[in-house]
Design a protein around this motif. Structure first.
Motif, PDB file in Angstrom:
ATOM      1  N   MET C   1       0.483  -1.195   0.008  1.00 38.57           N
ATOM      2  CA  MET C   1       0.005   0.058   0.405  1.00 38.57           C
ATOM      3  C   MET C   1       0.960   0.989  -0.211  1.00 38.57           C
ATOM      4  O   MET C   1       0.752   2.019  -1.229  1.00 38.57           O
ATOM      5  N   SER C   2       2.030   1.164   0.936  1.00 37.84           N
ATOM      6  CA  SER C   2       2.716   2.344   1.657  1.00 37.84           C
ATOM      7  C   SER C   2       2.823   2.404  -0.336  1.00 37.84           C
ATOM      8  O   SER C   2       3.802   3.343  -0.553  1.00 37.84           O
ATOM      9  N   SER C   3       4.182   1.863  -0.826  1.00 43.83           N
ATOM     10  CA  SER C   3       4.253   2.325  -2.337  1.00 43.83           C
ATOM     11  C   SER C   3       3.718   3.081  -3.206  1.00 43.83           C
ATOM     12  O   SER C   3       4.020   3.965  -3.560  1.00 43.83           O
ATOM     13  N   ARG C   4       2.908   2.407  -3.211  1.00 46.13           N
ATOM     14  CA  ARG C   4       1.531   2.600  -4.746  1.00 46.13           C
ATOM     15  C   ARG C   4       1.447   4.539  -4.149  1.00 46.13           C
ATOM     16  O   ARG C   4       1.113   5.615  -4.320  1.00 46.13           O
ATOM     17  N   ILE C   5       1.094   4.797  -3.099  1.00 45.05           N
ATOM     18  CA  ILE C   5       1.169   5.785  -2.338  1.00 45.05           C
ATOM     19  C   ILE C   5       2.275   7.186  -2.665  1.00 45.05           C
ATOM     20  O   ILE C   5       1.799   7.863  -3.120  1.00 45.05           O
ATOM     21  N   VAL C 119      -8.316  14.729   2.410  1.00 44.36           N
ATOM     22  CA  VAL C 119      -7.292  17.219   2.303  1.00 44.36           C
ATOM     23  C   VAL C 119      -7.685  17.041   3.531  1.00 44.36           C
ATOM     24  O   VAL C 119      -7.071  17.751   3.871  1.00 44.36           O
ATOM     25  N   TYR C 120      -9.189  17.046   4.403  1.00 47.22           N
ATOM     26  CA  TYR C 120      -9.236  17.748   5.624  1.00 47.22           C
ATOM     27  C   TYR C 120      -8.054  16.596   6.574  1.00 47.22           C
ATOM     28  O   TYR C 120      -7.803  17.518   7.226  1.00 47.22           O
ATOM     29  N   ALA C 121      -8.201  15.828   6.285  1.00 44.30           N
ATOM     30  CA  ALA C 121      -7.415  15.361   6.883  1.00 44.30           C
ATOM     31  C   ALA C 121      -5.845  15.118   7.108  1.00 44.30           C
ATOM     32  O   ALA C 121      -5.282  16.123   8.318  1.00 44.30           O
ATOM     33  N   GLY C 122      -5.298  15.462   5.976  1.00 46.54           N
ATOM     34  CA  GLY C 122      -4.629  15.428   5.807  1.00 46.54           C
ATOM     35  C   GLY C 122      -3.678  16.866   6.559  1.00 46.54           C
ATOM     36  O   GLY C 122      -3.139  17.439   7.263  1.00 46.54           O
ATOM     37  N   LEU C 123      -4.872  17.868   5.702  1.00 40.18           N
ATOM     38  CA  LEU C 123      -4.390  19.818   6.620  1.00 40.18           C
ATOM     39  C   LEU C 123      -4.583  19.673   7.518  1.00 40.18           C
ATOM     40  O   LEU C 123      -4.164  20.271   8.995  1.00 40.18           O
ATOM     41  N   LYS C 124      -6.027  19.145   8.740  1.00 42.78           N
ATOM     42  CA  LYS C 124      -5.586  18.796  10.238  1.00 42.78           C
ATOM     43  C   LYS C 124      -4.624  18.211  11.273  1.00 42.78           C
ATOM     44  O   LYS C 124      -4.472  19.262  11.664  1.00 42.78           O
ATOM     45  N   GLY C 125      -4.208  17.135  10.687  1.00 38.63           N
ATOM     46  CA  GLY C 125      -2.860  16.606  11.503  1.00 38.63           C
ATOM     47  C   GLY C 125      -3.441  16.485  12.231  1.00 38.63           C
ATOM     48  O   GLY C 125      -5.366  16.643  13.024  1.00 38.63           O
ATOM     49  N   GLY C 126      -2.801  15.844  13.679  1.00 44.99           N
ATOM     50  CA  GLY C 126      -2.995  16.245  14.604  1.00 44.99           C
ATOM     51  C   GLY C 126      -4.761  14.051  14.912  1.00 44.99           C
ATOM     52  O   GLY C 126      -4.453  13.903  14.106  1.00 44.99           O
ATOM     53  N   TRP C 127      -5.294  14.582  16.272  1.00 44.35           N
ATOM     54  CA  TRP C 127      -6.284  13.424  16.135  1.00 44.35           C
ATOM     55  C   TRP C 127      -7.480  13.599  15.201  1.00 44.35           C
ATOM     56  O   TRP C 127      -7.842  12.678  15.164  1.00 44.35           O
ATOM     57  N   VAL C 128      -7.695  14.561  14.703  1.00 46.82           N
ATOM     58  CA  VAL C 128      -8.344  15.008  13.587  1.00 46.82           C
ATOM     59  C   VAL C 128      -8.294  13.763  12.788  1.00 46.82           C
ATOM     60  O   VAL C 128      -8.920  12.907  12.222  1.00 46.82           O
ATOM     61  N   ASP C 129      -6.678  14.168  12.019  1.00 48.92           N
ATOM     62  CA  ASP C 129      -5.896  12.865  11.087  1.00 48.92           C
ATOM     63  C   ASP C 129      -6.343  11.727  11.945  1.00 48.92           C
ATOM     64  O   ASP C 129      -6.539  10.401  10.994  1.00 48.92           O
ATOM     65  N   ALA C 130      -5.566  11.277  12.773  1.00 50.45           N
ATOM     66  CA  ALA C 130      -5.603  10.421  13.386  1.00 50.45           C
ATOM     67  C   ALA C 130      -6.985   9.056  13.456  1.00 50.45           C
ATOM     68  O   ALA C 130      -7.288   7.932  12.816  1.00 50.45           O
ATOM     69  N   CYS C 136     -10.778   5.565   7.670  1.00 50.51           N
ATOM     70  CA  CYS C 136     -10.114   5.010   6.487  1.00 50.51           C
ATOM     71  C   CYS C 136     -10.208   4.083   6.401  1.00 50.51           C
ATOM     72  O   CYS C 136      -9.958   2.952   5.519  1.00 50.51           O
ATOM     73  N   ASN C 137      -8.928   3.869   6.894  1.00 52.31           N
ATOM     74  CA  ASN C 137      -8.603   1.973   6.665  1.00 52.31           C
ATOM     75  C   ASN C 137      -9.513   1.276   7.479  1.00 52.31           C
ATOM     76  O   ASN C 137      -9.470  -0.158   6.507  1.00 52.31           O
ATOM     77  N   ILE C 138     -10.748   1.370   8.285  1.00 55.17           N
ATOM     78  CA  ILE C 138     -10.959   0.169   8.359  1.00 55.17           C
ATOM     79  C   ILE C 138     -12.355   0.246   7.124  1.00 55.17           C
ATOM     80  O   ILE C 138     -12.603  -1.482   6.799  1.00 55.17           O
ATOM     81  N   PHE C 139     -12.378   0.959   6.351  1.00 53.48           N
ATOM     82  CA  PHE C 139     -13.074   0.931   5.528  1.00 53.48           C
ATOM     83  C   PHE C 139     -12.815   0.475   4.015  1.00 53.48           C
ATOM     84  O   PHE C 139     -13.573  -0.291   3.438  1.00 53.48           O
ATOM     85  N   LEU C 140     -11.493   0.523   4.710  1.00 56.37           N
ATOM     86  CA  LEU C 140     -10.754  -0.235   3.402  1.00 56.37           C
ATOM     87  C   LEU C 140     -10.905  -1.777   3.463  1.00 56.37           C
ATOM     88  O   LEU C 140     -10.430  -2.039   2.444  1.00 56.37           O
ATOM     89  N   ARG C 177      -7.312   8.030   1.391  1.00 51.28           N
ATOM     90  CA  ARG C 177      -5.920   7.532   1.716  1.00 51.28           C
ATOM     91  C   ARG C 177      -4.758   8.014   0.598  1.00 51.28           C
ATOM     92  O   ARG C 177      -4.302   9.058   0.920  1.00 51.28           O
ATOM     93  N   VAL C 178      -5.769   8.113  -0.504  1.00 48.17           N
ATOM     94  CA  VAL C 178      -4.828   8.632  -1.933  1.00 48.17           C
ATOM     95  C   VAL C 178      -4.296   9.901  -1.390  1.00 48.17           C
ATOM     96  O   VAL C 178      -3.417  11.141  -1.319  1.00 48.17           O
ATOM     97  N   PHE C 179      -5.527  10.874  -1.185  1.00 49.23           N
ATOM     98  CA  PHE C 179      -5.409  12.351  -1.080  1.00 49.23           C
ATOM     99  C   PHE C 179      -5.038  12.633   0.228  1.00 49.23           C
ATOM    100  O   PHE C 179      -4.531  14.497   0.024  1.00 49.23           O
ATOM    101  N   ARG C 180      -5.500  12.260   0.653  1.00 53.07           N
ATOM    102  CA  ARG C 180      -4.506  12.371   2.492  1.00 53.07           C
ATOM    103  C   ARG C 180      -2.933  12.491   2.450  1.00 53.07           C
ATOM    104  O   ARG C 180      -2.378  13.275   2.723  1.00 53.07           O
ATOM    105  N   SER C 181      -2.697  11.090   1.748  1.00 59.23           N
ATOM    106  CA  SER C 181      -0.829  11.874   1.317  1.00 59.23           C
ATOM    107  C   SER C 181      -0.816  12.649   0.801  1.00 59.23           C
ATOM    108  O   SER C 181       0.248  12.953   1.327  1.00 59.23           O
TER     109      SER C 181
END
Ligand SMILES: Nc1ncnc2c1ncn2[C@@H]1O[C@H](COP(=O)(O)OP(=O)(O)O)[C@@H](O)[C@H]1O
Ligand SMILES: [Mg+2]
Lengths: 335, 330, 321
Positions: C1-5, C119-130, C136-140, C177-181
């Motif tokens: 996963m990580s490599s694709r991202i 994008v929101y997760a990526g921008l906010k960071g912190g616990w929102v992101d977590a 996201c991971n669960i839905f994945l 997940r892609v948008f976040r990274s």
């Protein structure tokens, strides 16, 4: 003076008239042209040139590691007297590393990320000495690590657990594992910070003196090469434009105009991208090389002749120079 | 170790999420499907079972939601998945025990064969770059992967089953054999399983070949492979130990992504071949509105997916020393 | 996963905002120049046209059982008739409209959700992101189709539109997940920091600053979501979890199976819809080639370099600048 000693020493690397091109959709682009170069036993020869001047291509050609659309169009490479391109693949496999080895440009990538240091060293030893026992190979691996000043406990480490400097040392240890006559080092310290760079250079010098191999030391960092090597070859647009003793790089000697520019630029030349002070313009595009001397558009002394004809190699006081200025009869006019 | 704990935690959390979805969904839905169903089963079931159903569907309004939730969690975790209505009074867990082996057998075998063959083929094609296979492969794969698996199943079923009678058209084994460890039964299972096997296999193998080939070509160009070649590593070891092992890493991570698709495909394929696995049971349970069975089937599919995912993560950790450090692949 | 991202991140890290205008202009020309993408575009457009002009193209009422049952293809009935005497070609044409609009609609909705969450997760960071990242991971990893079936079991005979919506609601995780990274890689760029300092709101930053820098990634996500949605919808309909009176390719397949098409050898009933699904999905994959090219113009050069091992200097150089 070193070049006097060289007369007595046997050559380990002889490159004769070597040209290497890359096949592109439209044409064959020469990255290395008509290169003649000799490295003698136990000598450190520096090869300097801007990024893209063909240094790595030359190194890979010597190692016979060119792949894909790279072709050697002419010339000969001899290492320890053996024509590298006359070997069968099987012979080549054992010849490489026993006679010549190479430290890659980026040590970060030269080590396999999923294998321990131990495996990667031991593999090398056993590949060339199949009759060795594992214990023996392991003992030698330990010895090699100590030689590059790494604690033997790191045999069990994976590359990502080592610092950049340590990784580069491991690569050097692998390169000297079979005591080759010649080690090509392609920008071995480029990715490292200055302090680490310094200590690795000291080590290279020290090991080289102990193990007595010759080094073709490739770098874009002129000052570094000038300090380490006894002779320096300057590469520009795929050609060796000057070979000279490194002592002459101090003031008071005459050089190729490009070399002069490099000397002037020494204090500023730290990163690949820095525009060299005193040499206006950019390195040429290999696809459309300038006519005549490839350096003429940037050369302050360029004459009509430089635009028309490619200069031959002239002997200089301390080596060879590819520049019309050094045509013996016109020498006086231009100094 | 941190890596294992991290993945284990993720496993637990996601199973919890699956259970919670099971709990929340009937309570979220408009039109109260539970009430409609309760009415349907009124009088057809003993009051006790009805009461259990009430709890499951959130009809037992005498208890606050949170208490219901914890009751539900407790019964799920202890494996009390309730009783099926269509097969009353068979417990859902018994039906799972019956059908799970078929699914795992079919999917597991077909998929493992696809992975092993695909990996080897991918390595081979990458090594002999520029061969004919190399030219046809990408286009062929693209089309193959675009074909819905269940439709390929229908075509094969029509052609090799109905038209030519080469293979049986439904079920996992013939009526004329007794299940057990006997030659006739095993042969019958293999015979019945062949077509579904072929569909699952074809669905995975080409993608795996192409993925492996691409990674392998990338990896063969990496400095560490060229360096290993230069230092004299014999070809076989160079390909497998130095290149293929690294090329396999992105493949392993891609399993996690593909898994959901593969399992979805499996549900459809079981339906096409009336293959008595989990997916077939789930579809039938929906048709007969057997909610405990639906919830149980969903849960077991989710848990299976999550556990496989966990195993894949563990394998990844073995293959890539960096992952163990990083703590997680994801 | 990580490599694709990681690959995606590289793609996004490439473009600077100034270059973006040039790139957007080139999306069109990249489609025209790449024969694969052009083929994909043409196939897809044909289906879109069929869908748009379905009322004009379909010769009969798709539900009218007024013809001879189980007829093989003929000039009257290009795709033959069903066992109840319906014209399959008309069903197919209307099905094109349904299946494509579900696919495209679900793709748009799920990409929008993915964009907002990622994008929101990526921008906010912190616990929102977590939290969002965990969700996201669960839905994945939850099995998509099984989840859809579970939802369907509570909503009887859903319409295709509702199905599209459910597919979108459950299928956003990969995109997010892609948008976040990608966002993480953009979040510290000057233009984002400047926007933050000047007090721009999250939404503004997301749409005005981040979005223009991931156009090709969004396009790629739209294409893949569309592909996934078409496959999912046809699967659901085939299983019979869609309004049986709906016109969609999956529904035709469901009726074909229930109408014993396999047994009576009515291949004309179940071949066209499946082939159409395969063709549309192939065309989407083909179009994605062009998007990839735009997303990473260096892709081709890089392959070449890998092959020859000798470009490191030049490439690192390019990567740094
Ligand atoms: N695979 C390739 N195809 C075409 N040109 C290449 C390839 N590899 C390198 N070159 C070109 O050859 C020239 C020399 O490259 P290189 O030997 O890596 O230079 P250096 O090591 O001095 O930076 C560069 O201009 C580079 O663009
Ligand atoms: Mg180089």
């Amino acid at each position: 003076m070193p070049h006097n000693h060289n007369a007595l020493r046997r050559p380990v690397l002889e490159i004769e008239d070597l040209s290497v091109g890359y096949e592109t959709p439209n044409s064959l682009v020469h990255a290395v042209s008509d290169v003649n170069l000799t490295v003698h036993e136990q000598e450190i020869l520096g090869l300097v040139g801007e990024s893209g001047s063909g240094k790595s291509t030359l190194a890979f050609a010597v190692m016979r590691l060119l792949k894909g659309d790279a072709v050697v169009t002419k010339g000969r490479v001899r290492v320890a007297g053996q024509d590298v391109y006359a070997l069968t693949p099987a012979e080549l496999r054992s010849f490489r590393w026993k006679k010549m080895s190479m430290v890659f440009q980026s040590a970060m990538n030269a080590l396999n990320p999923v294998m321990t240091v131990e495996t990667q060293i031991v593999d090398t030893l056993l590949a060339h000495q199949p009759d060795w026992s594992r214990e023996r190979a392991l003992a030698r691996a330990r010895e090699l690590l100590e030689l590059v000043r790494i604690d033997a406990k790191h045999l069990k480490s994976y590359p990502h657990e080592l610092s950049g400097g340590m990784r580069q040392r491991v690569v050097i240890a692998i390169a000297i594992a079979l005591q080759p006559d010649l080690v090509i080092m392609d920008e071995p310290t480029t990715a490292l910070d200055v302090v680490v760079q310094r200590s690795i250079l000291d080590e290279i010098r020290e090991i080289q003196q102990r193990e007595k191999f010759a080094i073709l030391f490739i770098s874009h960092d002129f000052s570094l090469v000038a300090e380490l090597a006894s002779r320096v070859a300057i590469m520009y647009a795929g050609r060796i434009v000057e070979v000279t003793d490194s002592e002459t790089l101090a003031d008071g000697y005459r050089h190729h105009p490009y070399t002069e520019g490099l000397i002037r630029a020494i204090p500023h030349l730290t990163a690949e991208q820095v525009v060299i002070e005193g040499i206006p313009g950019n390195p040429p595009n290999l696809m459309e090389l300038p006519s005549g001397c490839a350096f003429h558009p940037r050369c302050p002394y360029a004459t009509e002749e430089c635009r028309q004809a490619r200069p031959p190699q002239y002997p200089s006081e301390h080596g060879l120079i590819e520049c019309h200025l050094f045509k013996p009869q016109r020498e006086a006019q231009h100094v | 170790m941190r890596y294992v704990l991290n993945r284990l935690l993720f496993l637990v959390v996601s199973i919890w999420a699956a259970i919670t979805l099971n709990f929340i969904l009937p309570r979220l839905m408009p039109g109260n499907p539970a009430a409609i169903m309760m009415a349907k089963f009124q009088g057809r079931m003993p009051p006790q079972a009805l009461h259990a159903l009430e709890i499951e569907m959130g009809m037992a309004s005498d208890k606050p939601m949170i208490v219901q939730y914890f009751d539900y969690l407790r019964s799920m975790v202890t494996g009390h998945l309730g009783l099926s209505y269509t097969f009353y009074p068979t417990p859902v867990s018994a039906i799972i025990r019956q059908s799970l082996p078929w699914t795992i057998g079919l999917l597991g075998v077909a998929w493992l064969v696809a992975v092993v063959l695909g990996t080897l083929a991918g390595i081979w094609i990458a090594w002999r770059r520029g061969s004919k296979a190399d030219a046809i492969l990408p286009i062929g794969t693209m089309f193959f992967q675009s074909i819905p698996g269940f439709w390929l199943g229908l075509i094969l079923l029509y052609f090799a089953g109905f038209l030519h009678n080469w293979f049986p058209t439904a079920h996992a084994y013939g009526d004329d054999v007794t299940p057990g460890f006997n030659g006739r039964f095993i042969l019958s299972v293999l015979y019945h399983g062949f077509l579904p096997f072929l569909v699952v296999f074809l669905g995975s193998v080409s993608g795996w070949i192409v993925g492996m080939r691409n990674n392998m070509i990338m990896t063969l160009g990496e400095d560490y492979v060229v360096f290993a070649e230069a230092k004299g590593i014999p070809t076989r070891r160079l390909i497998f130990a130095y290149a293929a092992r690294n090329a396999l890493l992105p493949q392993v991570t891609s399993i996690a992504i593909a898994l959901s698709t593969i399992i979805g495909g499996q549900i459809l394929i079981e339906q096409v071949f009336s293959y008595p696995g989990i997916g077939y049971q789930l579809t039938n349970a929906v048709t007969s509105e057997d909610y405990p069975l639906i919830q149980g089937m969903f849960l077991i599919i989710a848990v299976a997916t999550l556990v496989i995912n966990f195993i894949v993560d563990m394998i990844y950790g073995r293959l890539d020393p960096r992952a163990r450090r990083r703590g997680a692949t994801s | 996963m990580s490599s694709r991202i990681a690959a995606k991140v590289q793609e996004a890290a490439g473009p600077l905002d100034r270059q973006d205008k040039v790139r957007r202009r080139s999306i069109f020309s990249a489609f025209i120049r790449d024969p694969k993408a052009l083929t994909g575009l043409i196939i897809f457009s044909v289906f879109v046209l069929v869908g748009i002009f379905a009322p004009l193209i379909a010769p009969y009422d798709p539900h009218a059982s007024t013809f001879m049952p189980s007829q093989p293809p003929s000039w009257q009935h290009l795709f033959g008739t069903t066992n109840t005497g319906q014209d399959i070609f008309s069903q197919f044409v209307w099905g094109t409209r349904t299946s494509l609009s579900v696919g495209v609609g679900a793709a748009v909705v799920s990409t929008l959700i993915a964009f907002l969450i990622g994008v929101y997760a990526g921008l906010k960071g912190g616990w929102v992101d977590a939290v969002l990242n965990a969700l996201c991971n669960i839905f994945l990893v939850l099995p998509g189709l099984a989840l859809l079936i579970l939802i369907e079991s509570y909503l009887k005979n859903t319409t295709p539109v509702l199905n599209g919506l459910i597919i979108a609601l459950t299928g956003w995780a990969w995109g997010a997940r892609v948008f976040r990274s990608v966002t993480l890689s953009l979040a510290n760029r000057d233009f984002v920091l400047a926007a933050k300092l000047s007090g721009a709101g999250s939404l503004r930053i997301m749409f005005a600053e981040i979005l223009p820098n991931m156009v090709s990634i969004i396009a790629g996500n739209l294409i893949y979501s569309c592909l996934g949605a078409i496959l999912a919808e046809s699967g659901l309909a085939y299983l019979g979890f869609e309004d049986v009176a709906s016109d969609s390719w999956g529904t035709i397949l469901m009726w074909a199976q229930n109408g014993a098409a396999l047994m009576i050898g009515a291949w004309w009933w179940f071949v066209p819809p499946g082939l159409a699904i395969a063709l549309v999905c192939t065309s989407l994959t083909l179009m994605n080639f062009a998007v990839d090219q735009i997303a990473n113009p260096r892709l081709r050069v890089k392959r070449r370099a890998r092959k020859t091992h000798v470009l490191e200097g030049g490439l690192q150089h390019a990567a740094q600048s």
